[in-house]
Design a protein around this motif. Structure first.
Motif, short mmCIF file in Angstrom:
data_model
loop_
_atom_site.label_atom_id
_atom_site.label_comp_id
_atom_site.label_asym_id
_atom_site.label_seq_id
_atom_site.Cartn_x
_atom_site.Cartn_y
_atom_site.Cartn_z
N GLY A 1 -12.55 2.30 -10.84
CA GLY A 1 -12.53 1.57 -9.58
C GLY A 1 -11.14 1.51 -8.96
O GLY A 1 -10.28 2.35 -9.24
N ARG A 2 -10.90 0.48 -8.15
CA ARG A 2 -9.64 0.33 -7.43
C ARG A 2 -9.03 -1.05 -7.60
O ARG A 2 -8.14 -1.44 -6.84
N LYS A 3 -9.50 -1.82 -8.57
CA LYS A 3 -8.99 -3.19 -8.72
C LYS A 3 -7.50 -3.25 -9.02
O LYS A 3 -6.83 -4.23 -8.69
N LEU A 4 -6.97 -2.21 -9.65
CA LEU A 4 -5.55 -2.23 -9.99
C LEU A 4 -4.66 -2.23 -8.75
O LEU A 4 -3.48 -2.55 -8.83
N GLU A 5 -5.23 -1.88 -7.58
CA GLU A 5 -4.47 -1.97 -6.33
C GLU A 5 -4.04 -3.40 -6.04
O GLU A 5 -3.06 -3.63 -5.32
N ASN A 6 -4.77 -4.37 -6.59
CA ASN A 6 -4.41 -5.77 -6.38
C ASN A 6 -3.19 -6.19 -7.20
O ASN A 6 -2.64 -7.27 -6.99
N TYR A 7 -2.77 -5.33 -8.13
CA TYR A 7 -1.69 -5.68 -9.06
C TYR A 7 -0.52 -4.70 -9.01
O TYR A 7 0.59 -5.06 -9.39
N ARG A 8 -0.77 -3.46 -8.59
CA ARG A 8 0.25 -2.42 -8.64
C ARG A 8 0.32 -1.65 -7.33
O ARG A 8 -0.70 -1.44 -6.68
N GLU A 9 1.52 -1.21 -6.99
CA GLU A 9 1.72 -0.53 -5.71
C GLU A 9 1.58 0.99 -5.81
O GLU A 9 1.32 1.65 -4.81
N GLU A 10 1.74 1.54 -7.02
CA GLU A 10 1.83 3.00 -7.13
C GLU A 10 0.51 3.66 -7.52
O GLU A 10 0.49 4.82 -7.92
N LEU A 11 -0.60 2.95 -7.40
CA LEU A 11 -1.87 3.49 -7.87
C LEU A 11 -2.25 4.76 -7.11
O LEU A 11 -2.28 4.76 -5.88
N PRO A 12 -2.54 5.85 -7.81
CA PRO A 12 -2.94 7.09 -7.12
C PRO A 12 -4.36 6.97 -6.56
O PRO A 12 -5.09 6.03 -6.87
N GLN A 13 -4.74 7.92 -5.74
CA GLN A 13 -6.08 7.93 -5.18
C GLN A 13 -7.11 8.24 -6.26
O GLN A 13 -6.80 8.81 -7.31
N GLY A 14 -8.35 7.88 -5.98
CA GLY A 14 -9.43 8.22 -6.90
C GLY A 14 -9.99 7.01 -7.63
O GLY A 14 -9.57 5.87 -7.42
#
Length: 325
Positions: free
Chosen positions: A18-31
């Motif tokens: 999923g994409r939940k780590l976007e709520n915690y980290r800025e460098e998350l790659p796409q996908g």
């Protein structure tokens, strides 16, 4: 020379990610990012130090160069023995099981795997599969083959802050809508039992060899010791690793333990870790490795830390008995 070590994040795309780590980290790659391997000595996803004089060195290099100083005097291991991940399950993971060390030795390249989970985030009504319901091996096998496995798996509703111990041999799966921190033996051996028709390889024969149909696990209750600056709770203790929780109220001051390293993971809140004239932010989901010979450090902030380490079982038992007696 030795200080709290921070490592890069190895992001792995998964069909269920999923994409939940976007709520915690800025460098998350796409996908569909299903896993972040944050402290790993696995060759496939080797951690690289990113701070201080040791930046650029891999965890494997560090343990080879400074085995006692990093691992500790009491840790007899050829490589770093633990693996720390953050898992984001947008959809249901496969129903699976891991072998113990003895069984895994039969197969080159495989190794035993016991793990523990701390639930960082969970959607309403999300659940884990932990263990089997009342069934025989033959009943279970038939149910898997007939797509009727749900009648024989034990589902446990979860919420933020829940902790579970997943012993080798215990059938399990992470449900949709859950993000958790996972500490485990340094192993990537998984036997898939059922995968919801996603066309990936299954390992039913091996899985049936290792599933313990009597084995169950429930949410850990923990034993808390309250202090002025922080509360300390014991949650999981076994010969592979231990998991404790530190809830900081004012500050947490510590240093390396010489006999063994430990990992601190911010599972709630954020703060700062400082030593000498150095300082690092410690955001939710991030980890630092505390080498055995680490100099003294201080952590401040409104945060909860998961401490993971290879324990001296007898010492921990005595510490716990000293609390309850």
């Amino acid at each position: 020379m030795f200080y709290p070590l921070k490592f890069d994040h190895k992001y792995i795309e998964k069909i269920w990610g999923g994409r939940k780590l976007e709520n915690y980290r800025e460098e998350l790659p796409q996908g569909k990012i299903g896993e972040s391997w944050d402290i790993s000595a696995q060759d496939s996803e080797m951690s690289i130090a990113v701070n201080g004089k040791l930046a650029g060195k891999s965890l494997k290099e560090l343990t080879e160069m400074y085995p006692q100083q990093i691992l500790g005097k009491a840790i007899e291991a050829e490589e770093f023995p633990l693996l720390l991940k953050i898992i984001d399950a947008r959809s249901q993971l496969s129903i699976q099981v891991h072998p113990d060390d003895e069984y895994a030795k039969k197969y080159p390249g495989e190794s035993g795997k016991t793990e523990a989970w701390y639930v960082i985030d969970a959607d309403a009504d999300s659940y884990l599969i932990i263990g089997t319901e009342d069934c025989t091996e033959s009943e279970f096998k038939k149910a898997v083959q007939n797509d009727q496995i749900n009648q024989y798996v034990h589902k446990v509703k979860v919420k933020k802050g829940d902790i579970f111990f997943i012993k080798a041999g215990l059938l399990h799966a992470i449900g949709a809508g859950i993000m958790l921190a996972e500490v485990q033996q340094s192993s990537d051996t998984t036997y898939r039992v059922y995968d919801y028709g996603r066309d990936r390889e299954l390992h039913l024969s091996k899985a049936l060899d290792v599933i313990d149909f009597q084995l169950q696990s429930d949410k850990r209750k923990g034993l808390q010791v309250c202090g002025e600056d922080y509360d300390y709770s014991y949650y999981c203790l076994n010969d592979k690793f231990a998991v404790d929780i530190i809830k900081i109220k004012n500050k947490f001051e510590a240093e390396g333990e010489e006999d063994r390293f430990y990992i601190l993971t911010a599972v709630a809140g954020q703060g700062k870790i400082s030593w000498d004239s150095e300082e690092l932010e410690l955001k939710e989901t991030e980890s630092v490795l505390i080498p055995a010979y680490c100099e003294s450090f201080k952590i401040k902030g409104d945060l909860k830390l998961m401490k993971s380490y290879v324990p001296n079982l007898e010492k921990i038992r005595k510490d716990i008995l000293a609390v309850v007696e």
